[in-house]
Design a protein around this motif. Structure first.
Motif, PDB file in Angstrom:
ATOM      1  N   ILE A  11       0.863  -1.190   0.000  1.00  0.00           N
ATOM      2  CA  ILE A  11       0.000   0.000   0.000  1.00  0.00           C
ATOM      3  C   ILE A  11       0.889   1.226   0.000  1.00  0.00           C
ATOM      4  CG2 ILE A  11      -1.786   1.288   1.232  1.00  0.00           C
ATOM      5  CD1 ILE A  11      -2.691  -1.355   2.468  1.00  0.00           C
ATOM      6  N   LYS A  37      -6.101  -4.849 -13.690  1.00  0.00           N
ATOM      7  CA  LYS A  37      -7.064  -4.184 -12.820  1.00  0.00           C
ATOM      8  C   LYS A  37      -8.269  -5.103 -12.652  1.00  0.00           C
ATOM      9  CE  LYS A  37      -5.562   0.506 -13.880  1.00  0.00           C
ATOM     10  NZ  LYS A  37      -5.220   0.915 -12.500  1.00  0.00           N
ATOM     11  N   SER A  78       4.306   7.200  -7.822  1.00  0.00           N
ATOM     12  CA  SER A  78       3.100   6.436  -8.157  1.00  0.00           C
ATOM     13  C   SER A  78       1.856   7.316  -8.262  1.00  0.00           C
ATOM     14  CB  SER A  78       2.876   5.334  -7.133  1.00  0.00           C
ATOM     15  OG  SER A  78       2.756   5.880  -5.836  1.00  0.00           O
ATOM     16  N   SER A  83      -2.694   1.470  -9.379  1.00  0.00           N
ATOM     17  CA  SER A  83      -3.299   0.415  -8.550  1.00  0.00           C
ATOM     18  C   SER A  83      -3.683  -0.781  -9.407  1.00  0.00           C
ATOM     19  CB  SER A  83      -4.542   0.960  -7.847  1.00  0.00           C
ATOM     20  OG  SER A  83      -4.193   1.880  -6.848  1.00  0.00           O
ATOM     21  N   ARG A 104      -0.241  -7.365  -5.272  1.00  0.00           N
ATOM     22  CA  ARG A 104      -1.353  -6.393  -5.260  1.00  0.00           C
ATOM     23  C   ARG A 104      -0.822  -5.050  -4.797  1.00  0.00           C
ATOM     24  NH1 ARG A 104      -3.236 -10.624  -2.658  1.00  0.00           N
ATOM     25  NH2 ARG A 104      -3.343  -9.522  -0.684  1.00  0.00           N
ATOM     26  N   HIS A 106      -1.897  -1.098  -4.004  1.00  0.00           N
ATOM     27  CA  HIS A 106      -2.995  -0.159  -3.776  1.00  0.00           C
ATOM     28  C   HIS A 106      -2.418   1.220  -3.487  1.00  0.00           C
ATOM     29  CE1 HIS A 106      -7.059   1.037  -2.942  1.00  0.00           C
ATOM     30  NE2 HIS A 106      -6.725   1.503  -1.751  1.00  0.00           N
ATOM     31  N   ILE A 107      -2.845   2.200  -4.251  1.00  0.00           N
ATOM     32  CA  ILE A 107      -2.361   3.564  -4.086  1.00  0.00           C
ATOM     33  C   ILE A 107      -3.442   4.396  -3.398  1.00  0.00           C
ATOM     34  CG2 ILE A 107      -1.375   5.580  -5.229  1.00  0.00           C
ATOM     35  CD1 ILE A 107       0.267   3.097  -5.701  1.00  0.00           C
TER      36      ILE A 107
END
Lengths: 109, 113
Positions: A11, A37, A78, A83, A104, A106-107
């Motif tokens: 993350i 995605k 980023s 993401s 995985r 996640h931004i």
């Protein structure tokens, strides 16, 4: 042999950097990076070939260490659009590409 | 150039039935690979066809089979469906293989009840 990706998940806040690693127990001929995605097909990011040739998107960078049988994907500054799940695929010269389980990303804004 | 297309996009079947999925590669591409994607397992390689011949095969049971036609279109068949076959099935194409980029289709989502 399925390549091993690390980390499994990460993350980040928008603007931060990330590195995704991919390692194989066998000698590699090529490494292929994709981003997927949710609900969509994997999209090609970059291919790295034995001998040093690379092809891919301008804003994506990656490295391929043939001796260590490893590759890393570098995501700098980023953006929210980064993401998704990143897959590395490895080719050993027999025309099939075997993918890892994915990382995985996640931004957060 | 049109991308890789797959039909149907969604399928619901019951255990014991069989299913056939279709993939049309990018024009000019002769290599077609199939993958099974399930949560947590990533993309599992099923097989790869080139010029109507199976060139590579993954570690799936014989219930999973495929073929490629002279126009490079490919089909995969799963017989005697099991609940665990529920997955997204992706096909990908490239010119000949080796040093070339592989492009994925949108996938067929199969649900086995």
């Amino acid at each position: 042999q399925q390549p091993v990706q690390s980390p499994q998940a990460v993350i980040l806040r928008e603007g931060e950097d990330a590195v995704i690693n991919c390692s194989s127990s066998k000698a590699l001929y090529s490494v292929h990076w994709y981003r997927q995605k949710h609900g969509e097909a994997p999209v090609f990011l970059m291919i790295l070939l034995k001998g040093g040739e690379q092809k891919g998107h301008e804003k994506i960078s990656a490295s391929f260490n043939e001796k260590k049988q490893q590759s890393s994907l570098y995501l700098t500054a980023s953006q929210l659009s980064y993401s998704g799940t990143y897959f590395c695929g490895t080719g050993m010269g027999d025309d099939k590409i075997i993918f890892g389980k994915g990382t995985r990303l996640h931004i957060l804004p | 150039k049109a991308g890789v297309t797959q039909t149907p996009r969604y399928l619901i079947k019951t255990r014991g039935q069989q299913v056939t999925l279709s993939c049309s590669p990018i024009s000019g591409h002769r290599s077609v690979s199939w993958y099974q994607q399930t949560p947590g397992q990533g993309l599992q390689f099923l097989f790869e066809y080139f010029s109507e011949t199976q060139r590579n095969k993954g570690n799936f049971p014989g219930r999973f089979s495929g073929r490629q036609f002279s126009n490079s279109r490919s089909e995969m068949n799963v017989s005697t469906l099991e609940l665990g076959d529920s997955a997204l099935y992706l096909c990908a194409s490239r010119g000949r293989g080796g040093r070339e980029t592989q492009y994925f289709g949108p996938g067929t989502r199969l649900l086995v009840l």
